[in-house]
Each structure stands twice: as structure tokens, then as C-alpha cells.
Design a protein around this motif. Sequence first.
Motif, PDB file in Angstrom:
ATOM      1  N   ALA A   7       8.281  -5.401  -3.100  1.00 26.39           N
ATOM      2  CA  ALA A   7       8.416  -4.181  -2.296  1.00 26.39           C
ATOM      3  C   ALA A   7       9.712  -3.417  -2.582  1.00 26.39           C
ATOM      4  N   ALA A  10       9.393  -0.825  -5.390  1.00 26.87           N
ATOM      5  CA  ALA A  10       8.401   0.238  -5.296  1.00 26.87           C
ATOM      6  C   ALA A  10       8.953   1.597  -4.884  1.00 26.87           C
ATOM      7  N   CYS A 242       4.284   2.278  -1.291  1.00 27.94           N
ATOM      8  CA  CYS A 242       3.995   0.917  -0.852  1.00 27.94           C
ATOM      9  C   CYS A 242       4.035   0.869   0.675  1.00 27.94           C
ATOM     10  N   TYR A 278      -3.389  -4.972   0.825  1.00 28.49           N
ATOM     11  CA  TYR A 278      -2.094  -4.377   0.496  1.00 28.49           C
ATOM     12  C   TYR A 278      -2.336  -2.946   0.049  1.00 28.49           C
ATOM     13  N   TRP A 280      -1.782   1.063  -0.457  1.00 27.56           N
ATOM     14  CA  TRP A 280      -0.777   2.073  -0.770  1.00 27.56           C
ATOM     15  C   TRP A 280      -1.320   3.458  -0.419  1.00 27.56           C
TER      16      TRP A 280
END
Length: 358
Positions: A7, A10, A242, A278, A280
Motif C-alpha cells: 500500500a 501505491a 488503492c 482489494y 481500487w
Amino acid sequence: MSVAVRAHYAPVFSRLGPYDRDVLDRAAWAHSARSPRLLVEYWAHEAALMAVDDWPLLRWRMREYRHGRWGKHIVKANPQLADDIVAAVAELGPSTAGQIENHLAEVPRRAKGAWWNRSDTKWVAEALFAAGTLTTSTRVGFARHYDLTEKVLPAEVLAREVAAEDAVRELMLRAATALGVATAADIRDYFRLAAGQAKPAIAKLIADGELEQVTVDGWPAPAYLVAGQSIPRRDRGTALLCPFDPLIFFRPRVERLFNFHYRVEIYTPANKRQYGYYVWPFLLDGELVGRVDLKADRTADALHVVAAFVEADRSPSHVAQALAGELQAMAGWLGLAGVTAGQRGDLAGELRKALVRR
């Protein structure tokens, strides 16, 4: 989290595009006389990399966290263990909690498992990190290597004292600058400040002419803007974000700004997830227009789109074309050969077409 990429890497990609992650690693984990360490890990919004020079601005928080953030009963019950861990790190140098525990042979162990089954050594080491006694010398994968803070940060930074009220005002001003226009709740969430800290800080910043109060149509609360701020006529930002990106980590603000309902579903059972594990959000010309559940599939050498969705009243073909370009840029940045897309989601079909056209 590292389903696609860790993370902390990102947000820089989202703003700059493909960049050399070694540059960030050197800034965070390396130090020399010629190239001093620029970043350090601490509890800013959450555990985050922040400027080394900002360490004194959070010293008041370190005092509040003298027994850690969680598991305080374990820390309070083990005062000798804290001293032993500090002594072990002083002797060993940068060490993981497991290495420290191995060094302290007399410390009772617990079976390894989920985070709530941490050993007492890990709980106390984390408390010492929160208190500023230990910090992260480096990370290898997810493992934090603790070291004494005075061995990691410059003496002049550690010697600098900032009164808590002054530090909070500076943090509020920095948050307001980063956010552009924001409510008091938005601003204080940026560094996870309490309402009791934020209210006098805002009043003082306004009195000093550094913030001005403004009204935003449709917002239920007053908003604030850094004085003298130039307002762009249009925002053309385009990026994959993210789940922990500063632009979207305060969900009420995301809904207010973008009319975009977003929740992280990592801890939701798979059969109850709406969008994916997860996910985005996709920012296109300053608007959140879609979202993709991403996974870096190293075996297939591809960035895999598990699911793709478009927001209502958006052109699927237009969104898919722009999204395909961002995904391919991300795949190249991650060292992957290409992008693959699954069947799930109302944007999946258009995205597969766009990827083929590229």
C-alpha cells in the motif's frame, strides 16, 4: 496489503505514474552522510511513512501511546519485558519481534497465528514503536525490523521540541493544504486528531489568517480553505487509487465529493462482498467513475482484474479505454507482462475489448 502492490508504494504511483520503487525504499530505509534518510514510519493517519523532520510534530501522540495503541493490559503487566526488549535491540541492532524473542530465551511463547495471537514480545515491541522508543529500521516483506530510535533518526530531530498545541495546529494546516477544501471532520481525520484538538486549532488558524471558512453548496457543515489558495478551473486527474490512498481513506468525504459509495471489503466474507477483496477506485478527469478488484498474478505474469465495475450514468466504453491504459501502466511498473480480465462486473466485457484493442 500486497494483493497487487504494498500500500505505501501505491499513492506515489497514482500521482507520478511508473517510478522506481527503490527510490522510495532508499528514502525510507537507508541512510548515509551523502544521502540521509528522508522518511520514517509512524502512526500518522495509520502506520505510514512520513518526513523525518515531522517526527517532533507527533511526539505528543507518542506520550499518549506510552503503553501502545492496543493490548495495553499486556504492556502494563510486563514492564520488565519492555526493558528487556530495549536492551536486546541495543545489543542485536535491527531485529524482528521473532529475533528479539529468540534472544530472550526466558520469554514465554504463544503459538504463532493471526495478529490477535501475537506473543507478548510482539505486543510490547509494538507499544515501544508507538511510544517512539523503537522505530522501523527497515522492512523485509511485512516484517518490521525494530531499532532504537536514536540510532535511526538524527539527533537534531530528536532534540527538537514542539508544544502539543503548536504541533496540532501545524498538522491541521498541512491536512487542510493537502485536502484543498474540507470540513473540520475531514481535516482532523487526516492525522486522526480528536474533535477537542481540532476545534481550537481551526479557530487559531483562522484568527492568524492561515485558514478561511467557506461554504460549499450541499455540504451540511462549514468548510475551510488555506488562505490565498489558488483554485484550479478544472481537475483532470486520472489514476487508480488503492483502498488506503489519502484521497479516499475518509469515506464520508468521498461520498460528499464524488457521490461514490466506497467500503473496503477485505474483512467481509467472500460470499457477502459486493465488489471484491482489494478494490481500487478509478479516478478519470477528476471524477470517480469505476472500480476494479486487482491481483498481481506472478504465476501467470499478469495483473489480473478479478472484477470491474462502472458507475451509473458513465460510458462503459470510455471508462474501459482509459482504465485499460492505467492498468497496463501499472502492470509494467510491477514488472508483469500484461493485463488479464475476468468475467465479473458490469465493466468486465468492455474492459476485455479495450485491452485487446491495445
